[in-house]
Design an enzyme around this catalytic site. Structure first.
Site, PDB file in Angstrom:
ATOM      1  CG  ASP A  13      -1.734  -1.138   1.312  1.00  0.00           C
ATOM      2  OD1 ASP A  13      -2.376  -1.195   0.333  1.00  0.00           O
ATOM      3  OD2 ASP A  13      -2.338  -1.131   1.632  1.00  0.00           O
ATOM      4  CE  LYS A  16       2.584  -2.637  -4.656  1.00  0.00           C
ATOM      5  NZ  LYS A  16       2.396  -2.150  -2.849  1.00  0.00           N
ATOM      6  N   GLY A  17       0.509   1.817  -7.596  1.00  0.00           N
ATOM      7  CA  GLY A  17      -0.022   1.946  -8.465  1.00  0.00           C
ATOM      8  C   GLY A  17       0.085   3.614  -9.165  1.00  0.00           C
ATOM      9  CE  LYS A  18       1.102  10.880  -8.083  1.00  0.00           C
ATOM     10  NZ  LYS A  18       0.828  11.531  -7.637  1.00  0.00           N
ATOM     11  CB  ALA A  39      -2.420  -6.363  -5.583  1.00  0.00           C
ATOM     12  N   GLY A  40      -3.815  -3.842  -4.032  1.00  0.00           N
ATOM     13  CA  GLY A  40      -5.238  -3.502  -4.795  1.00  0.00           C
ATOM     14  C   GLY A  40      -4.685  -1.583  -5.269  1.00  0.00           C
ATOM     15  CG  HIS A  41      -1.814  -1.705  -7.418  1.00  0.00           C
ATOM     16  ND1 HIS A  41      -1.117  -2.585  -7.802  1.00  0.00           N
ATOM     17  CD2 HIS A  41      -1.410  -2.198  -5.872  1.00  0.00           C
ATOM     18  CE1 HIS A  41      -0.149  -3.387  -7.125  1.00  0.00           C
ATOM     19  NE2 HIS A  41      -0.765  -2.842  -6.032  1.00  0.00           N
ATOM     20  NE  ARG A 143       5.879 -30.831  -6.503  1.00  0.00           N
ATOM     21  CZ  ARG A 143       7.575 -31.716  -5.567  1.00  0.00           C
ATOM     22  NH1 ARG A 143       8.431 -31.813  -6.773  1.00  0.00           N
ATOM     23  NH2 ARG A 143       7.599 -32.047  -4.408  1.00  0.00           N
ATOM     24  CD  GLN A 225       1.067  -8.966  -2.529  1.00  0.00           C
ATOM     25  OE1 GLN A 225       1.605  -9.490  -3.649  1.00  0.00           O
ATOM     26  NE2 GLN A 225      -0.485  -8.479  -2.769  1.00  0.00           N
ATOM     27  CB  THR A 240       2.356 -12.138   0.636  1.00  0.00           C
ATOM     28  OG1 THR A 240       0.436 -12.265  -0.222  1.00  0.00           O
ATOM     29  CG2 THR A 240       2.794 -11.299  -0.259  1.00  0.00           C
ATOM     30  N   GLY A 303     -10.994  -3.637   2.685  1.00  0.00           N
ATOM     31  CA  GLY A 303     -11.281  -1.631   3.143  1.00  0.00           C
ATOM     32  C   GLY A 303     -11.333  -1.841   4.624  1.00  0.00           C
ATOM     33  NE  ARG A 304      -7.581  -6.512   6.547  1.00  0.00           N
ATOM     34  CZ  ARG A 304      -6.637  -7.441   5.914  1.00  0.00           C
ATOM     35  NH1 ARG A 304      -6.443  -8.006   6.986  1.00  0.00           N
ATOM     36  NH2 ARG A 304      -6.389  -7.239   5.004  1.00  0.00           N
ATOM     37  CB  THR A 415       2.804  16.499  -3.815  1.00  0.00           C
ATOM     38  OG1 THR A 415       2.452  16.605  -4.790  1.00  0.00           O
ATOM     39  CG2 THR A 415       4.411  16.476  -3.383  1.00  0.00           C
TER      40      THR A 415
HETATM   41  P1  IMO Z   1      -0.704  -4.216  -2.639  1.00  0.00           P
HETATM   42  O1  IMO Z   1       0.019  -4.922  -3.668  1.00  0.00           O
HETATM   43  C1  IMO Z   1      -1.148  -4.521   1.495  1.00  0.00           C
HETATM   44  C2  IMO Z   1      -0.884  -8.523   3.753  1.00  0.00           C
HETATM   45  C3  IMO Z   1      -2.456  -8.996   4.352  1.00  0.00           C
HETATM   46  C4  IMO Z   1      -1.853  -9.643   5.108  1.00  0.00           C
HETATM   47  C5  IMO Z   1      -0.654 -10.553   4.359  1.00  0.00           C
HETATM   48  C6  IMO Z   1      -1.447 -11.279   3.820  1.00  0.00           C
HETATM   49  O2  IMO Z   1      -1.696  -3.276  -2.141  1.00  0.00           O
HETATM   50  O3  IMO Z   1       0.305  -3.118  -1.737  1.00  0.00           O
HETATM   51  P2  IMO Z   1      -1.780 -12.285   1.749  1.00  0.00           P
HETATM   52  O4  IMO Z   1      -4.100 -12.276   1.310  1.00  0.00           O
HETATM   53  O5  IMO Z   1      -1.583 -12.228   0.657  1.00  0.00           O
HETATM   54  O6  IMO Z   1      -2.300 -14.181   2.171  1.00  0.00           O
HETATM   55  O7  IMO Z   1      -2.236 -11.480   3.069  1.00  0.00           O
HETATM   56  O8  IMO Z   1      -0.169  -9.491   4.056  1.00  0.00           O
HETATM   57  N1  IMO Z   1      -1.424  -8.127   1.890  1.00  0.00           N
HETATM   58  C7  IMO Z   1      -1.106  -6.688   2.140  1.00  0.00           C
HETATM   59  N2  IMO Z   1      -1.363  -5.365   2.438  1.00  0.00           N
HETATM   60  N3  IMO Z   1      -1.074  -4.344   0.488  1.00  0.00           N
HETATM   61  C8  IMO Z   1      -1.119  -5.317   0.059  1.00  0.00           C
HETATM   62  O9  IMO Z   1      -0.193  -5.152  -1.500  1.00  0.00           O
HETATM   63  C9  IMO Z   1      -1.050  -6.672   0.365  1.00  0.00           C
HETATM   64  N4  IMO Z   1      -1.334  -8.369  -0.515  1.00  0.00           N
HETATM   65  C10 IMO Z   1      -1.584  -8.609   0.960  1.00  0.00           C
HETATM   66  O10 IMO Z   1      -3.220  -7.812   4.636  1.00  0.00           O
HETATM   67  O11 IMO Z   1      -0.969  -9.178   6.326  1.00  0.00           O
HETATM   68 MG    MG Z   2      -3.052  -3.103  -0.331  1.00  0.00          MG
END
Ligand code: IMO
Ligand code: MG
Length: 445
Positions: A13, A16-18, A39-41, A143, A225, A240, A303-304, A415
């Site tokens: 978070d 990176k997306g921007k 991932a959420g961008h 596998r 991530q 992850t 949404g957390r 900014t």
């Molecule tokens: P982006 O790409 C922030 C975190 C989860 C959890 C741990 C394992 O948006 O930066 P998972 O579902 O991957 O097995 O969860 O990793 N997590 C992230 N935290 N940004 C992410 O992606 C994340 N992808 C996984 O919250 O702590």
């Molecule tokens: Mg994220």
């Protein structure tokens, strides 16, 4: 050469997306090398906001090819929805997206297993996104995983799903909830349909990328991530299940290390973390709440509310080392505009000893107390600044101090969430590595 990596340098978070979206006008191809729907961008173009999960953040520029590499995992249903939503918004997806035939596929059993295991543990939850990403990587390593190419194998798919279901249904003695435990027959039918929908996008992307690089293309590899969530190098086991560090770009795309020219690390001007695990600079208090509110720190996938805290120079320095970052992008800078003082963690203290380097043991890391250097706030609006000179002196001092502490140039400062709320330092590495093209947006294809 001409491969570059954009890598998250904290706990994900980082924005990176921007940064990828911004750099996309300087490259031919953007390729995702790991992770999946976890991932959420979020990218803002004008007054439109796009939330991307599987699809690389380069998709919003015409004439740039986007690749989901073999190192990623895909959930076909939500991937198709992402494609449809983009198409509806007028984005050229058909021409510009390719998905590796070697990428692994997430099935309902994976999600069920992820959820069942998280529910079964009391304290010490990983706090996963519950989307089945970890179990899908387990299937891959075990596998018995299903790959994108298998979605086109009408004759063999059912047997592969049977084998996968057998292995995945048992979540350490916990039963999967019925909604995540459908019959393999039903799944085979649905996944074949999805396979047909995805067929125009499926390709041997390693070959595609290598051939394009041979012909002079510039490829930006987009990490999902962050370094502290990397399976090997992060705060294990609170990580992850894939290689989110720069090294993952090699295996996750089928590119040799000698293809790469540089790594850009994305760092927030403070720190956040979602889910469980150690976080030494966390501010579980009013300060943390202020950061969360100003930075709108709520997960774009789940949404957390994100845990918020101050910048941790040990984490950043570690990330600079692991990824060999030579140019950092400092994001969400304006979130700090309002603070009187801005502490930066410069070391930890553990059992009376000063710690200068990130410990491997999460128990030790959890017991570390941050040692702060307190910098004065600048107390004025930096939002939307486009040149370093526009920042107040104290804000520039903050940037300079971070550069010294992390041992790396800060070449980009974001900014505001908008594309033009960005400082790209003209004397920095970005202009040397990725000069803006004269015919921006129309690279060779
Ligand atoms: P982006 O790409 C922030 C975190 C989860 C959890 C741990 C394992 O948006 O930066 P998972 O579902 O991957 O097995 O969860 O990793 N997590 C992230 N935290 N940004 C992410 O992606 C994340 N992808 C996984 O919250 O702590
Ligand atoms: Mg994220």
């Amino acid at each position: 050469m001409s491969g570059y990596v954009v890598v998250g340098s904290q706990w994900g978070d980082e924005g990176k997306g921007k940064i990828v979206d911004l750099l996309t006008e300087r490259v031919d191809i953007v390729a995702r090398y790991g992770g999946g729907p976890n991932a959420g961008h979020t990218i803002c173009v004008g007054d439109r906001r796009f939330a991307l999960h599987h699809i690389p953040s380069g998709i919003l520029r015409e004439n740039v090819l986007c690749v989901i590499g073999n190192g990623a995992v895909v959930e076909p249903g939500s991937l198709i929805k992402e494609i449809d939503d983009l198409r509806e918004a007028g984005v050229r997806v058909e021409e510009n997206l390719r998905i590796s035939d070697r990428a692994h596929v997430i099935l309902p059993y994976h999600r069920g297993r992820d959820i069942a295991r998280e529910e079964a543990v009391g304290d010490g939850k990983i706090g996963t996104t519950r989307l089945g990403v970890g179990p899908a990587y387990e299937s891959k390593a075990g596998r018995y995983g299903l790959r994108v190419a298998d979605l086109r194998d009408a004759a063999g798919l059912r047997a592969k799903i049977d084998a996968l279901a057998l292995q995945t249904r048992d979540a350490g003695g916990v039963r999967l909830a019925p909604e995540w435990d459908p019959s393999p027959e039903a799944i085979a039918g649905r996944y074949l349909e999805w396979g047909a929908r995805l067929t125009p996008f499926i390709a041997d992307t390693s070959r595609l990328l290598n051939e394009r690089l041979d012909h002079g293309a510039v490829v930006l590899c987009e990490g999902a991530q962050g370094t502290m969530l990397d399976l090997d190098h992060g705060t294990y086991p609170y990580v992850t299940s894939s290689s989110s560090t720069a090294g993952g770009a090699c295996t996750g795309l089928g590119l040799s290390p000698i293809r790469f020219d540089g790594v850009i690390g994305v760092l927030k001007a403070y720190s956040t973390r979602v889910g469980g695990g150690p976080f030494p600079t966390e501010q579980d208090n009013e300060t943390g709440r202020r950061i969360r509110e100003r930075g709108r720190e709520f997960g774009s996938t789940t949404g957390r509310p994100r845990r918020c805290g101050w910048f941790d120079a040990l984490v950043a320095r570690y990330s600079v080392m692991i990824n060999q970052i030579e140019c950092a992008a400092l994001t969400l800078f304006d979130v700090l505009d309002d603070f009187d003082e801005i502490p930066v963690c410069v070391a930890y203290e553990h059992q009376g000893r000063r710690v200068e380097f990130l410990p491997a043991d999460p128990v030790v890391l959890d017991a570390c107390r941050p040692v702060y250097e307190v910098l004065p706030g600048w107390k004025s609006v930096t939002a939307g600044a486009r040149r370093l000179e526009e920042l107040p002196g104290r804000a520039r001092d903050y940037v300079r101090r971070l550069e010294t502490l992390i041992g790396c140039e800060i070449g980009i400062i974001s900014t505001s969430p908008q594309r033009d709320g960005t400082i790209v330092r003209p004397e920095g590495r970005i202009e040397r590595w990725l000069p803006v093209r004269q015919s921006a947006g129309a690279p060779s294809r």
